[in-house]
Design a protein around this motif. Sequence first.
Motif, PDB file in Angstrom:
ATOM      1  N   LYS A  84       0.671  -1.537   0.093  1.00  0.00           N
ATOM      2  CA  LYS A  84       0.003   0.139  -0.195  1.00  0.00           C
ATOM      3  C   LYS A  84       0.912   1.785   0.056  1.00  0.00           C
ATOM      4  O   LYS A  84       0.701   2.296   0.299  1.00  0.00           O
ATOM      5  N   THR A  85       2.024   1.458  -1.103  1.00  0.00           N
ATOM      6  CA  THR A  85       2.764   1.605  -0.568  1.00  0.00           C
ATOM      7  C   THR A  85       3.252   2.165  -2.196  1.00  0.00           C
ATOM      8  O   THR A  85       3.709   1.489  -3.060  1.00  0.00           O
ATOM      9  N   THR A  86       3.525   3.675  -3.193  1.00  0.00           N
ATOM     10  CA  THR A  86       3.805   3.915  -4.070  1.00  0.00           C
ATOM     11  C   THR A  86       4.870   4.848  -4.045  1.00  0.00           C
ATOM     12  O   THR A  86       5.590   5.182  -3.242  1.00  0.00           O
ATOM     13  N   ARG A 139       5.084   7.506  -1.086  1.00  0.00           N
ATOM     14  CA  ARG A 139       3.610   7.380  -0.981  1.00  0.00           C
ATOM     15  C   ARG A 139       2.578   6.552  -0.019  1.00  0.00           C
ATOM     16  O   ARG A 139       2.910   5.700  -0.352  1.00  0.00           O
ATOM     17  N   ILE A 140       3.596   6.893   1.593  1.00  0.00           N
ATOM     18  CA  ILE A 140       2.740   5.509   2.429  1.00  0.00           C
ATOM     19  C   ILE A 140       0.581   5.294   2.852  1.00  0.00           C
ATOM     20  O   ILE A 140       0.542   6.782   3.057  1.00  0.00           O
ATOM     21  N   GLN A 141       0.154   4.951   2.299  1.00  0.00           N
ATOM     22  CA  GLN A 141      -1.512   5.125   2.189  1.00  0.00           C
ATOM     23  C   GLN A 141      -1.969   4.085   3.580  1.00  0.00           C
ATOM     24  O   GLN A 141      -0.800   2.984   4.171  1.00  0.00           O
ATOM     25  N   PRO A 142      -3.195   4.811   4.095  1.00  0.00           N
ATOM     26  CA  PRO A 142      -3.356   4.059   4.898  1.00  0.00           C
ATOM     27  C   PRO A 142      -3.815   2.220   4.753  1.00  0.00           C
ATOM     28  O   PRO A 142      -4.218   2.236   3.857  1.00  0.00           O
ATOM     29  N   GLY A 143      -3.015   1.739   5.917  1.00  0.00           N
ATOM     30  CA  GLY A 143      -3.186   0.602   5.792  1.00  0.00           C
ATOM     31  C   GLY A 143      -1.922   0.044   5.987  1.00  0.00           C
ATOM     32  O   GLY A 143      -2.093  -1.413   5.755  1.00  0.00           O
ATOM     33  N   GLN A 144      -1.450   0.822   5.864  1.00  0.00           N
ATOM     34  CA  GLN A 144       0.381  -0.174   4.611  1.00  0.00           C
ATOM     35  C   GLN A 144       0.790  -0.486   6.594  1.00  0.00           C
ATOM     36  O   GLN A 144       1.434   0.761   7.152  1.00  0.00           O
TER      37      GLN A 144
END
Length: 298
Positions: free
Chosen positions: A62-64, A109-114
Amino acid sequence: MPQLQHLSAASDPERLAQALRDDGAAIVEDVLDAAALERLKSEIMPYVEATEPGRDDFTGRKTTRTGALVARSEACRDLVMDDLILGGANAFLKPFCERVQLHLTQLIRIQPGQVKQPLHRDRLAWGGFLQDSIEPQFNTIWAVTDFTQENGATQVVPCSNNWEAGREAKPDEIQYAEMKAGSVLVYSGSVIHSGGANEADHDRMGLNITYALGWLRQEENQYLSCPPHIAKDFDPALRDLLGYCMGSYALGYYTPPTGPGESPEVVPPEFLFSGKVTDWSDGDDLYESVSRRSSETV
């Protein structure tokens, strides 16, 4: 317990370099204002939003991670050349090389839930073959959004750059690089760190700009991410950082693939942009530097 140092944006580059020698990491506060952040985001967000997430636990499912930012963003080019950061990189790395090069540009970009990324040292990109006495990297993460422990602020283990091989960090030795947007986490290739877990309801974004010794292979291949037809319009100092220059006296020359006698047989990379053989003008300085280092290690 060692704490992360917080430095002013008006700090001297040598002070920043010394903080990394001592502790492996430091935070430089309030380097970018709101207008500069908005300019950066306006240039890179279309690419960030089109980037797929990682495919394994290390890169983050969950990271781009969006690269080629020197080619894509004028604002990023300005950050690469920032006086304090680049000055600190030179002060920190020059004991081990003639020239410093750009190693990586990446918007993370670390997204919620990572979940938390595994703790690691970035110097292991070279497989552990470098001597421990050689520091290969000077790394930065520019906070594009606020960094909090809740949203995945980078985990850092201060002073772990001086630890013996095999020592693992205990939970109470791990700190979080909490900082406001516009501040910068600076850390060495030898310090233990990782991305934090994002338990918030919004993205955490950081711009990872990294410098390395000029005689090492770059993590991000700058010649492909920013090829000559794009780099030709850049300031020569930025082109040099990308690697379009000699890394040392005998590192990086090429032979133009032309017909017999149509061009010089051996030229430095700068010849690609100027067509002038006089680009060898700093060869004597590089040779003297290499000779001096050789005599000091005999």
